[in-house]
Design a protein around this motif. Structure first.
Motif, short mmCIF file in Angstrom:
data_model
loop_
_atom_site.label_atom_id
_atom_site.label_comp_id
_atom_site.label_asym_id
_atom_site.label_seq_id
_atom_site.Cartn_x
_atom_site.Cartn_y
_atom_site.Cartn_z
N PHE A 36 29.30 68.97 81.95
CA PHE A 36 28.94 69.87 80.94
C PHE A 36 28.59 70.85 81.92
N VAL B 186 25.63 73.77 81.90
CA VAL B 186 24.16 73.89 81.22
C VAL B 186 23.57 75.05 82.06
N THR C 212 18.17 76.54 79.38
CA THR C 212 18.43 75.77 77.94
C THR C 212 17.33 74.87 77.92
N LEU D 89 23.14 70.77 73.71
CA LEU D 89 24.25 71.66 73.89
C LEU D 89 25.41 71.70 72.87
N ALA E 35 30.24 73.17 75.58
CA ALA E 35 29.91 73.36 76.71
C ALA E 35 30.50 72.26 77.78
#
Length: 384
Positions: free
Chosen positions: A187, A189, A193, A220, A224
């Motif tokens: 992912f 990120v 976040t 997410l 993502a």
């Protein structure tokens, strides 16, 4: 003057030789006065400098004209930067490693981040290691569970380079499509976040930005994810297949710096009325150091050339390059400390700084013992 004769080897093309010359000039003019007293600040500054000078364009593909990464250029850049300044090499390397998955597997939207990382206006990080799994990636614990049209990430990552200063993290987690390596996904990120926090900053003997990261219900969207569900292990190994050779190149740069410093030392230092360079035992050390440097360079640029020539995987070649180059660089630097005598262990001297810098390279992106396993399995499989 460092040895540049290796640039005549058939591994390189004219644009590689031009790159090496231009970067050498830039390093000499730009890296001599870097203030390392604040590691985070220095790293952020170096990324900006590398981006402004255009060197970071080599670290990731051009999102507007996708092509492939030139591994020989990556290795030449890391070798040259490492020879001049270890933190400059680190700053460049993490921009490449941190976005490697996006370069190789990212969507068009995800690749928008490459505009920033290639310009040096955003820092990236590669979050793979965990408290209970380092080189054994298949046994990671951190999870991503389905939550509507997205995912929630929970767990920890540790020994994350650029942890705490990165703007974007490539994070590998268990999504559970299958057991072991087949149940991992990747992912992208952003650092802001909600639920992502720096749990601990980690200090090491050669200061670099490192941290343990905590993910607590990090939400997410599905977009993502880099690649497909269950492709995380493949993505991680593909990235390492490219960048593992560059770790070897950085070690080579450290070794070259140690050899250069030793040549100056033994020519200028006298013992019993003659330069150290006239002693046969000293000449033996210099010969072994030069041999290790050239042998490492051959392995590094063989692996890089093979990848650039279209080899699907260079796991064996990259593992050989990393194992030999990092181990022999440690030996070269140790000899340099010895040849410098008391000066070699003085804090701030070139050999002392290199001695601290090189040790981590034998651990990260696959420890030396793990590289032996990779090599052995490839050799055994080839004999079946």
């Amino acid at each position: 003057m460092p040895d540049r004769s290796f640039l005549t080897w058939p591994f390189f093309e004219d644009h590689h030789r031009a790159l090496a010359a231009d970067l050498e000039a830039w390093c000499a003019a730009s890296l001599s006065d870097i203030d390392h007293s604040d590691t985070d600040k220095a790293c952020i500054s170096l990324v900006a400098m590398l981006g402004e000078a255009g060197w970071l364009t080599y670290s990731a593909i051009d999102p507007d004209a996708p092509g492939k990464l030139d591994v020989r250029s990556l290795c030449l850049i890391r070798e040259t930067l490492a020879r001049h300044d270890g933190l400059a090499d680190f700053a460049f390397a993490m921009q490449g490693l941190g976005t490697g998955a996006v370069s190789l597997f990212g969507t068009e939207t995800q690749r928008d981040w490459l505009h920033k990382t290639r310009a040096g206006t955003a820092l990236s990080a590669f979050a793979l290691s965990e408290p209970r799994s380092g080189s054994d990636v298949a046994h990671m614990d951190m999870t991503a569970t389905r939550d509507g049209n997205g995912y929630r990430l929970n767990g920890e990552k540790t020994w994350i380079s650029n942890g705490g200063i990165a703007d974007i993290y490539t994070v590998f987690v268990r999504t559970g499509e299958a057991a072991g390596a087949k149940g991992l996904s990747a992912f992208l990120v952003p650092a802001d976040t909600p639920g992502l926090r720096v749990a601990e900053r980690l200090d090491v003997m050669a200061p670099h930005p490192l941290a343990r990261l905590s993910f607590e219900d990090v939400r997410l969207d599905a977009n993502a994810m880099i690649g497909l569900p269950g492709q995380g292990f493949k993505i991680a190994m593909s990235v390492l297949d490219v960048f593992r050779s560059t770790v070897a190149a950085a070690a080579l740069g450290f070794a070259r710096r140690a050899l250069d410093a030793s040549l100056i030392r033994v020519k200028q230092r006298e013992l019993f009325g003659a330069p150290l360079s006239e002693m046969q035992m000293v000449q033996g050390h210099i010969a072994e150091m030069a041999l290790d440097v050239d042998a490492a360079a051959l392995l590094v640029y063989r692996a890089a050339w093979a990848k650039d020539m279209g080899a699907a995987r260079v796991s064996r070649e990259a593992a050989m390059a990393k194992l030999f180059s990092t181990d022999q660089a440690q030996s070269v630097i140790d000899r340099s400390v010895q040849l410098h005598g008391g000066e070699g262990v003085r804090v701030g001297s070139i050999p002392e700084k290199l001695y601290r810098e090189i040790r981590a390279l034998r651990i990260y992106e696959g420890a030396s013992d793990v590289q032996k396993i990779v090599i052995a399995r490839a050799v055994l499989a080839g004999n079946d």
